[in-house]
Design a protein around this motif. Structure first.
Motif, PDB file in Angstrom:
ATOM      1  N   GLY A  30       0.801  -1.221   0.000  1.00 38.24           N
ATOM      2  CA  GLY A  30       0.000   0.000   0.000  1.00 38.24           C
ATOM      3  C   GLY A  30       0.835   1.272   0.000  1.00 38.24           C
ATOM      4  N   GLY A  31       0.180   2.372   0.393  1.00 35.35           N
ATOM      5  CA  GLY A  31       0.777   3.695   0.286  1.00 35.35           C
ATOM      6  C   GLY A  31       2.038   3.897   1.098  1.00 35.35           C
ATOM      7  N   TRP A  32       2.099   3.293   2.289  1.00 40.34           N
ATOM      8  CA  TRP A  32       3.310   3.460   3.097  1.00 40.34           C
ATOM      9  C   TRP A  32       4.504   2.745   2.472  1.00 40.34           C
ATOM     10  CZ3 TRP A  32       4.148   7.372   5.840  1.00 40.34           C
ATOM     11  CH2 TRP A  32       3.198   7.930   6.705  1.00 40.34           C
ATOM     12  N   ALA A  33       4.277   1.614   1.842  1.00 40.53           N
ATOM     13  CA  ALA A  33       5.376   0.926   1.148  1.00 40.53           C
ATOM     14  C   ALA A  33       5.883   1.789  -0.008  1.00 40.53           C
ATOM     15  CB  ALA A  33       4.912  -0.437   0.640  1.00 40.53           C
ATOM     16  N   TYR A  37       9.846   3.658  -0.644  1.00 36.36           N
ATOM     17  CA  TYR A  37      10.644   3.643  -1.868  1.00 36.36           C
ATOM     18  C   TYR A  37      10.859   5.050  -2.442  1.00 36.36           C
ATOM     19  CZ  TYR A  37      10.813  -1.413  -2.888  1.00 36.36           C
ATOM     20  OH  TYR A  37      11.093  -2.757  -2.872  1.00 36.36           O
ATOM     21  N   THR A  38       9.853   5.905  -2.313  1.00 42.12           N
ATOM     22  CA  THR A  38       9.847   7.158  -3.073  1.00 42.12           C
ATOM     23  C   THR A  38      10.063   8.413  -2.227  1.00 42.12           C
ATOM     24  OG1 THR A  38       7.441   7.491  -2.847  1.00 42.12           O
ATOM     25  CG2 THR A  38       8.213   6.109  -4.689  1.00 42.12           C
ATOM     26  N   ARG A  39       9.701   8.347  -0.942  1.00 38.62           N
ATOM     27  CA  ARG A  39       9.709   9.521  -0.057  1.00 38.62           C
ATOM     28  C   ARG A  39       8.883  10.660  -0.654  1.00 38.62           C
ATOM     29  NH1 ARG A  39      11.063   7.918   5.038  1.00 38.62           N
ATOM     30  NH2 ARG A  39      12.370   6.082   4.731  1.00 38.62           N
ATOM     31  N   ALA A  40       7.803  10.305  -1.298  1.00 38.92           N
ATOM     32  CA  ALA A  40       6.929  11.290  -1.942  1.00 38.92           C
ATOM     33  C   ALA A  40       5.667  11.496  -1.111  1.00 38.92           C
ATOM     34  CB  ALA A  40       6.604  10.842  -3.369  1.00 38.92           C
ATOM     35  N   ARG A 102       9.164 -12.387  -2.575  1.00 31.59           N
ATOM     36  CA  ARG A 102       9.946 -11.397  -3.326  1.00 31.59           C
ATOM     37  C   ARG A 102       9.939 -10.078  -2.569  1.00 31.59           C
ATOM     38  NH1 ARG A 102      11.457 -13.394  -8.385  1.00 31.59           N
ATOM     39  NH2 ARG A 102      12.891 -11.626  -8.192  1.00 31.59           N
ATOM     40  N   VAL A 103      10.726 -10.030  -1.525  1.00 32.91           N
ATOM     41  CA  VAL A 103      10.733  -8.859  -0.645  1.00 32.91           C
ATOM     42  C   VAL A 103      12.142  -8.311  -0.489  1.00 32.91           C
ATOM     43  CG1 VAL A 103       8.703  -9.609   0.660  1.00 32.91           C
ATOM     44  CG2 VAL A 103      10.987 -10.268   1.449  1.00 32.91           C
ATOM     45  N   ARG A 104      12.210  -7.094   0.030  1.00 39.23           N
ATOM     46  CA  ARG A 104      13.474  -6.500   0.450  1.00 39.23           C
ATOM     47  C   ARG A 104      13.180  -5.639   1.669  1.00 39.23           C
ATOM     48  NH1 ARG A 104      15.331  -1.626  -3.433  1.00 39.23           N
ATOM     49  NH2 ARG A 104      16.688  -1.437  -1.624  1.00 39.23           N
ATOM     50  N   VAL A 105      14.220  -5.229   2.355  1.00 41.95           N
ATOM     51  CA  VAL A 105      14.056  -4.378   3.544  1.00 41.95           C
ATOM     52  C   VAL A 105      14.410  -2.946   3.160  1.00 41.95           C
ATOM     53  CG1 VAL A 105      14.814  -3.922   5.899  1.00 41.95           C
ATOM     54  CG2 VAL A 105      14.530  -6.286   5.118  1.00 41.95           C
ATOM     55  N   VAL A 106      13.469  -2.042   3.408  1.00 45.69           N
ATOM     56  CA  VAL A 106      13.669  -0.617   3.150  1.00 45.69           C
ATOM     57  C   VAL A 106      13.356   0.140   4.427  1.00 45.69           C
ATOM     58  CG1 VAL A 106      12.981   1.376   1.755  1.00 45.69           C
ATOM     59  CG2 VAL A 106      13.035  -0.895   0.715  1.00 45.69           C
ATOM     60  N   SER A 107      14.326   0.867   4.933  1.00 50.09           N
ATOM     61  CA  SER A 107      14.164   1.649   6.167  1.00 50.09           C
ATOM     62  C   SER A 107      13.613   0.806   7.313  1.00 50.09           C
ATOM     63  CB  SER A 107      13.255   2.860   5.920  1.00 50.09           C
ATOM     64  OG  SER A 107      13.819   3.714   4.945  1.00 50.09           O
ATOM     65  N   THR A 110       9.935  -4.650   5.885  1.00 53.29           N
ATOM     66  CA  THR A 110       9.893  -5.622   4.790  1.00 53.29           C
ATOM     67  C   THR A 110       8.823  -5.194   3.806  1.00 53.29           C
ATOM     68  OG1 THR A 110      10.589  -7.411   6.262  1.00 53.29           O
ATOM     69  CG2 THR A 110       9.522  -8.050   4.195  1.00 53.29           C
ATOM     70  N   VAL A 111       9.217  -4.992   2.558  1.00 57.75           N
ATOM     71  CA  VAL A 111       8.298  -4.539   1.501  1.00 57.75           C
ATOM     72  C   VAL A 111       8.492  -5.410   0.264  1.00 57.75           C
ATOM     73  CG1 VAL A 111       8.203  -2.136   2.301  1.00 57.75           C
ATOM     74  CG2 VAL A 111       9.984  -2.826   0.689  1.00 57.75           C
ATOM     75  N   PRO A 112       7.479  -5.495  -0.603  1.00 60.99           N
ATOM     76  CA  PRO A 112       7.671  -6.246  -1.847  1.00 60.99           C
ATOM     77  C   PRO A 112       8.698  -5.557  -2.741  1.00 60.99           C
ATOM     78  CG  PRO A 112       5.331  -5.789  -1.437  1.00 60.99           C
ATOM     79  CD  PRO A 112       6.123  -4.943  -0.498  1.00 60.99           C
ATOM     80  N   GLU A 113       9.344  -6.319  -3.602  1.00 63.93           N
ATOM     81  CA  GLU A 113      10.173  -5.707  -4.629  1.00 63.93           C
ATOM     82  C   GLU A 113       9.333  -4.666  -5.370  1.00 63.93           C
ATOM     83  OE1 GLU A 113      11.731  -8.783  -7.122  1.00 63.93           O
ATOM     84  OE2 GLU A 113      13.007  -9.611  -5.542  1.00 63.93           O
TER      85      GLU A 113
END
Length: 205
Positions: A30-33, A37-40, A102-107, A110-113
């Motif tokens: 969703g939006g937080w993921a 990725y984008t910091r938008a 199919r995940v990675r860790v961002v900040s 755990t988020v999808p690729e």
């Protein structure tokens, strides 16, 4: 930059998300993921994908309702909605069990690729076109593209899950949009990016 939700609401949502992350294991969608990725654009609602075991833990702490039509579970805290998608039951655009592989860790989350997340966002936009949430979805989609999508990989996933129609839907969405001011992209900047993305979408993979 975030014209969709009041700062106070997004701050409450972010604090709740951090609280959940300390207690439960989940894949954030969703939006937080997208934001990670984008910091938008920030989000108001929280969308997570979990195992059946983890759903049981959440049920012990929250009053949970089951949404049979949308195949998800729902919880609330004040004005924040928590949508919970469960493996082997939910399909927010792709099966949850596929996302979890199919995940990675961002900040720290755990988020999808990113290509998988784009498919989920396109699915959300398709369901909410014409609404305020649908308008935000389309800018989340642009933000993901701007953050860097491997278009060949995205198209391969669509083919793998028999979702090739989304490729044309994304092309039509981009063709319709003229600018993205909420992402600090003026008409000229957006037009230049759009040409690249449309070319990639229309290439034979």
């Amino acid at each position: 930059m975030d014209d969709y939700y009041h700062d106070q609401v997004t701050q409450k949502s972010w604090e709740l998300l951090q609280e959940l992350q300390r207690v439960y294991q989940f894949t954030l969608i969703g939006g937080w993921a997208v934001y990670l990725y984008t910091r938008a654009l920030k989000s108001k609602d929280i969308d997570i994908a979990v195992t059946l075991d983890e759903l049981g833990k959440i049920k012990a702490d929250f009053e949970i309702s089951k949404n049979e039509r949308l195949k998800k579970y729902e919880a609330h805290r004040e004005e924040i909605d928590i949508d919970i998608y469960v493996e082997y039951y939910s399909d927010p655009g792709l099966p949850v069990e596929a996302l979890q592989k199919r995940v990675r860790v961002v900040s720290g989350f755990t988020v999808p690729e990113i290509e998988y997340l784009l498919i989920l966002k396109m699915n959300a936009w398709h369901e909410r076109k014409g609404s305020l949430k649908g308008e935000k979805d389309q800018y989340d989609i642009v933000a993901l593209l701007h953050a860097g999508i491997n278009m060949a990989h995205y198209i391969h996933i669509l083919h793998q899950y028999q979702k090739e129609g989304q490729r044309e839907e994304l092309a039509a969405l981009l063709a319709h949009l003229v600018e993205a001011p909420v992402l600090n992209l003026n008409e000229h900047q957006f037009s230049r990016l759009k040409k690249v993305w449309l070319k990639q979408l229309r290439e034979k993979i």
